[in-house]
Design a protein around this motif. Sequence first.
Motif, PDB file in Angstrom:
ATOM      1  N   LEU A 131       0.792  -1.062  -0.032  1.00  0.00           N
ATOM      2  CA  LEU A 131       0.239   0.323   0.126  1.00  0.00           C
ATOM      3  C   LEU A 131       0.944   1.015  -0.087  1.00  0.00           C
ATOM      4  CD1 LEU A 131      -2.383  -1.175   2.987  1.00  0.00           C
ATOM      5  CD2 LEU A 131      -3.103  -0.900  -0.193  1.00  0.00           C
ATOM      6  N   GLY A 132       0.811   2.242  -1.611  1.00  0.00           N
ATOM      7  CA  GLY A 132       1.183   3.855  -1.195  1.00  0.00           C
ATOM      8  C   GLY A 132       1.005   4.452   0.179  1.00  0.00           C
ATOM      9  N   PRO A 133       1.701   5.502   0.031  1.00  0.00           N
ATOM     10  CA  PRO A 133       0.680   6.987   1.016  1.00  0.00           C
ATOM     11  C   PRO A 133      -0.617   6.859   0.557  1.00  0.00           C
ATOM     12  CG  PRO A 133       3.021   7.209   0.116  1.00  0.00           C
ATOM     13  CD  PRO A 133       2.525   5.750  -0.950  1.00  0.00           C
ATOM     14  N   GLY A 134      -1.541   7.096   1.994  1.00  0.00           N
ATOM     15  CA  GLY A 134      -2.760   7.433   1.963  1.00  0.00           C
ATOM     16  C   GLY A 134      -3.648   6.243   0.980  1.00  0.00           C
ATOM     17  N   GLU A 135      -3.068   4.605   0.918  1.00  0.00           N
ATOM     18  CA  GLU A 135      -4.073   4.149   0.448  1.00  0.00           C
ATOM     19  C   GLU A 135      -4.703   2.942   1.407  1.00  0.00           C
ATOM     20  OE1 GLU A 135      -2.762   3.161  -3.937  1.00  0.00           O
ATOM     21  OE2 GLU A 135      -1.549   1.614  -2.590  1.00  0.00           O
ATOM     22  N   ASP A 136      -4.265   2.651   2.304  1.00  0.00           N
ATOM     23  CA  ASP A 136      -4.260   1.808   3.706  1.00  0.00           C
ATOM     24  C   ASP A 136      -5.680   2.519   4.682  1.00  0.00           C
ATOM     25  OD1 ASP A 136      -4.160   0.116   5.795  1.00  0.00           O
ATOM     26  OD2 ASP A 136      -2.260   0.649   6.687  1.00  0.00           O
ATOM     27  N   THR A 137      -6.309   1.565   3.603  1.00  0.00           N
ATOM     28  CA  THR A 137      -7.928   2.359   3.988  1.00  0.00           C
ATOM     29  C   THR A 137      -8.866   0.992   3.915  1.00  0.00           C
ATOM     30  OG1 THR A 137      -9.198   2.243   1.791  1.00  0.00           O
ATOM     31  CG2 THR A 137      -7.696   4.036   2.810  1.00  0.00           C
ATOM     32  N   PRO A 138      -9.415   0.976   5.005  1.00  0.00           N
ATOM     33  CA  PRO A 138     -10.499  -0.759   4.934  1.00  0.00           C
ATOM     34  C   PRO A 138     -11.060  -0.903   3.718  1.00  0.00           C
ATOM     35  CG  PRO A 138     -11.191   0.670   6.356  1.00  0.00           C
ATOM     36  CD  PRO A 138     -10.602   1.724   5.474  1.00  0.00           C
TER      37      PRO A 138
END
Length: 250
Positions: A131-138
């Motif tokens: 996961l790149g920056p800001g991508e770690d979401t549900p």
Amino acid sequence: MNAREALEIVCSRAWPPLVEEPLNDWRLRWAGGFTGRANSALAVGDPGLPVPDALRAVCDFAHARGIQPMVQVIRDSPNEHAVVAKGWSQATRHHRGHEVVVLTTPLTGTSPVDGVEVHDEPTPAWWELTLGPGEDTPAARSVLTGGKVGYGVATADGVTAGVVRGALVDGWLHIGRLEVAPAFRRRGLAKALMGALHTWGVEHGAGHAVLQVAEGNAGALALYAGLGYAPHHRYRYWVPAPGSCEDSTS
């Protein structure tokens, strides 16, 4: 439905959105903004109504969920010609590239490489590298764990140095999210990860592999060509012209 369209359906099923609504053959997709593939309308086959009306439905679906209306269309297909005729524009601002080549290869197993494994569940380090920056979401985690998935991990110097994702759909192995940490590049880890995933796919009944790569990613295209991948078809993302797709849901 022709072979290009059928393979696009396979790829879509390997990358499942959180919400998907059929428009006859077309698929309206939403996944909280994570990737174009999961947040666009897959415009293959017959939408069951005139294309201008289908594009209106695309706009309404996207606006209701707070995303940019966008269609994914096979290059030079009748659907793409119809989208162009309605004044839509190529989505040149799509950060991962709006022109994509779909590559395929027959699958064969390879000899194992020390330190490279395919797991049934993602490890914490797999997530960190994937996961790149800001991508770690549900939403991202839901897309990446949907379906029957193998999580490739390469370990070097005691740390996770590379990762890849493989999903099984109807005898196909769909490959994505290949990533090697900068400090470990040029050691052959990408090739080793692909080989391990190919073997995993064969062991689980897959006969062919497919992946989707931005046409401007010369390094990835060279890597995959060296592994026997050849172009199957291309697709592009299109967005409505300014003012042509107002929000009618508000």
